[in-house]
Write an enzyme that holds these catalytic residues in place. Structure first.
Site, PDB file in Angstrom:
ATOM      1  N   ARG A  65     -28.750   6.213  -4.240  1.00 22.63           N
ATOM      2  CA  ARG A  65     -28.461   7.486  -4.692  1.00 22.63           C
ATOM      3  C   ARG A  65     -29.336   7.413  -5.941  1.00 22.63           C
ATOM      4  O   ARG A  65     -29.434   8.138  -6.850  1.00 22.63           O
ATOM      5  CB  ARG A  65     -27.240   7.142  -5.565  1.00 22.63           C
ATOM      6  CG  ARG A  65     -26.153   7.273  -4.789  1.00 22.63           C
ATOM      7  CD  ARG A  65     -24.697   7.384  -5.247  1.00 22.63           C
ATOM      8  NE  ARG A  65     -23.790   5.721  -5.004  1.00 22.63           N
ATOM      9  CZ  ARG A  65     -23.587   5.033  -4.428  1.00 22.63           C
ATOM     10  NH1 ARG A  65     -23.795   4.960  -3.361  1.00 22.63           N
ATOM     11  NH2 ARG A  65     -24.029   3.284  -4.949  1.00 22.63           N
ATOM     12  N   GLU A 102     -20.695 -11.318  -5.659  1.00 29.93           N
ATOM     13  CA  GLU A 102     -19.764 -12.090  -6.084  1.00 29.93           C
ATOM     14  C   GLU A 102     -19.331 -12.949  -5.339  1.00 29.93           C
ATOM     15  O   GLU A 102     -19.516 -14.340  -5.010  1.00 29.93           O
ATOM     16  CB  GLU A 102     -18.442 -10.667  -5.750  1.00 29.93           C
ATOM     17  CG  GLU A 102     -17.084 -11.087  -7.050  1.00 29.93           C
ATOM     18  CD  GLU A 102     -15.839 -10.369  -6.342  1.00 29.93           C
ATOM     19  OE1 GLU A 102     -16.424  -9.166  -6.292  1.00 29.93           O
ATOM     20  OE2 GLU A 102     -15.215 -10.659  -6.819  1.00 29.93           O
TER      21      GLU A 102
HETATM   22  P1  AMP Z   1     -25.007  -3.914  -9.976  1.00 30.84           P
HETATM   23  O1  AMP Z   1     -25.675  -4.647  -9.760  1.00 30.84           O
HETATM   24  O2  AMP Z   1     -23.484  -4.951  -9.836  1.00 30.84           O
HETATM   25  O3  AMP Z   1     -25.214  -4.068 -11.306  1.00 30.84           O
HETATM   26  O4  AMP Z   1     -24.856  -2.612  -9.418  1.00 30.84           O
HETATM   27  C1  AMP Z   1     -25.099  -1.635  -9.030  1.00 30.84           C
HETATM   28  C2  AMP Z   1     -25.550  -0.444  -8.032  1.00 30.84           C
HETATM   29  O5  AMP Z   1     -23.982  -1.175  -6.964  1.00 30.84           O
HETATM   30  C3  AMP Z   1     -26.369   0.727  -8.350  1.00 30.84           C
HETATM   31  O6  AMP Z   1     -27.143   0.845  -7.098  1.00 30.84           O
HETATM   32  C4  AMP Z   1     -24.711   1.279  -8.265  1.00 30.84           C
HETATM   33  O7  AMP Z   1     -24.913   2.468  -7.487  1.00 30.84           O
HETATM   34  C5  AMP Z   1     -24.180   0.525  -7.249  1.00 30.84           C
HETATM   35  N1  AMP Z   1     -22.669   0.681  -7.831  1.00 30.84           N
HETATM   36  C6  AMP Z   1     -21.813  -0.854  -8.404  1.00 30.84           C
HETATM   37  N2  AMP Z   1     -20.991  -0.337  -8.683  1.00 30.84           N
HETATM   38  C7  AMP Z   1     -20.516   0.645  -8.185  1.00 30.84           C
HETATM   39  C8  AMP Z   1     -19.410   1.430  -8.783  1.00 30.84           C
HETATM   40  N3  AMP Z   1     -18.282   0.496  -9.320  1.00 30.84           N
HETATM   41  N4  AMP Z   1     -19.478   3.025  -8.726  1.00 30.84           N
HETATM   42  C9  AMP Z   1     -20.350   3.605  -7.999  1.00 30.84           C
HETATM   43  N5  AMP Z   1     -21.087   2.287  -7.885  1.00 30.84           N
HETATM   44  C10 AMP Z   1     -21.344   1.345  -8.237  1.00 30.84           C
END
Ligand code: AMP
Length: 177
Positions: A65, A102
């Site tokens: 996205r 996780e």
């Molecule tokens: P993180 O590495 O945990 O910051 O996760 C970021 C990536 O996962 C991004 O590319 C987001 O598009 C996706 N992502 C993680 N959590 C969500 C969520 N609750 N809703 C939508 N996209 C998420």
């Protein structure tokens, strides 16, 4: 409409999908925002405002996205567009960085010639959650000699404190949860 009210219209258009892709996760679904012609334009307009007058040579956009917002933003800022993808998707020689999930580990890749010394970069994604993905992308960016001007997100899940992973850099987000 003032800026705050405009941001609120975007926030209201993002759909919460509970228990996707796994139980306990509330997925922020931006398709409902993107499909609205007025709100998609407003989203890009406000991201341009947030980017401000920083000099930017390349937008580094995170699969998938992040591509949608990063592509529009690169066009508007007159910057190049660099794609960060999941392993095995990019056709040329790549550099890669891993980050913790996780359970286990994941990694991201970028073409080794996508960035070079002196490039000033904005790293763009739709959502920052734990910050692990963005941090790995930052490592790739700096590893190729480029400079991170800022990280730019449409939405930030503040309760996960992803910011602390990106300490030392400027972090911009339009919508906060
Ligand atoms: P993180 O590495 O945990 O910051 O996760 C970021 C990536 O996962 C991004 O590319 C987001 O598009 C996706 N992502 C993680 N959590 C969500 C969520 N609750 N809703 C939508 N996209 C998420």
């Amino acid at each position: 409409m003032n800026l705050e009210a405009q941001v609120e219209t975007l926030k209201s258009a993002i759909r919460d999908v509970p228990d996707f892709p796994r139980p306990g996760i509330v997925f922020k679904d931006i398709t409902t925002l993107l499909q609205d012609p007025v709100l998609f334009r407003r989203t890009v307009d406000l991201l341009v405002v947030l980017a401000g007058d920083r000099p930017v040579d390349r937008i580094v956009a995170i699969e998938s996205r992040g591509f949608l917002l990063g592509g529009a933003l690169a066009h508007r800022l007159g910057a190049g567009l660099v794609l960060v993808r999941k392993p095995g998707k990019l056709p040329w020689k790549t550099v890669s960085a891993s980050y913790e999930l996780e359970y286990g580990e994941d990694s991201v890749e970028m073409h080794e010639d996508a960035l070079g010394a002196g490039d000033r970069v904005l790293i763009v994604d739709d959502v920052i959650a734990t910050g692990g993905t963005a941090r790995a992308v930052g490592e790739l960016t700096e590893g190729l000699g480029a400079t991170i001007g800022a990280y730019l997100f449409l939405a930030e899940l503040t309760f996960l404190n992803g910011r602390k992973q990106l300490a030392g850099h400027e972090i911009l987000s339009l919508i906060r949860y």
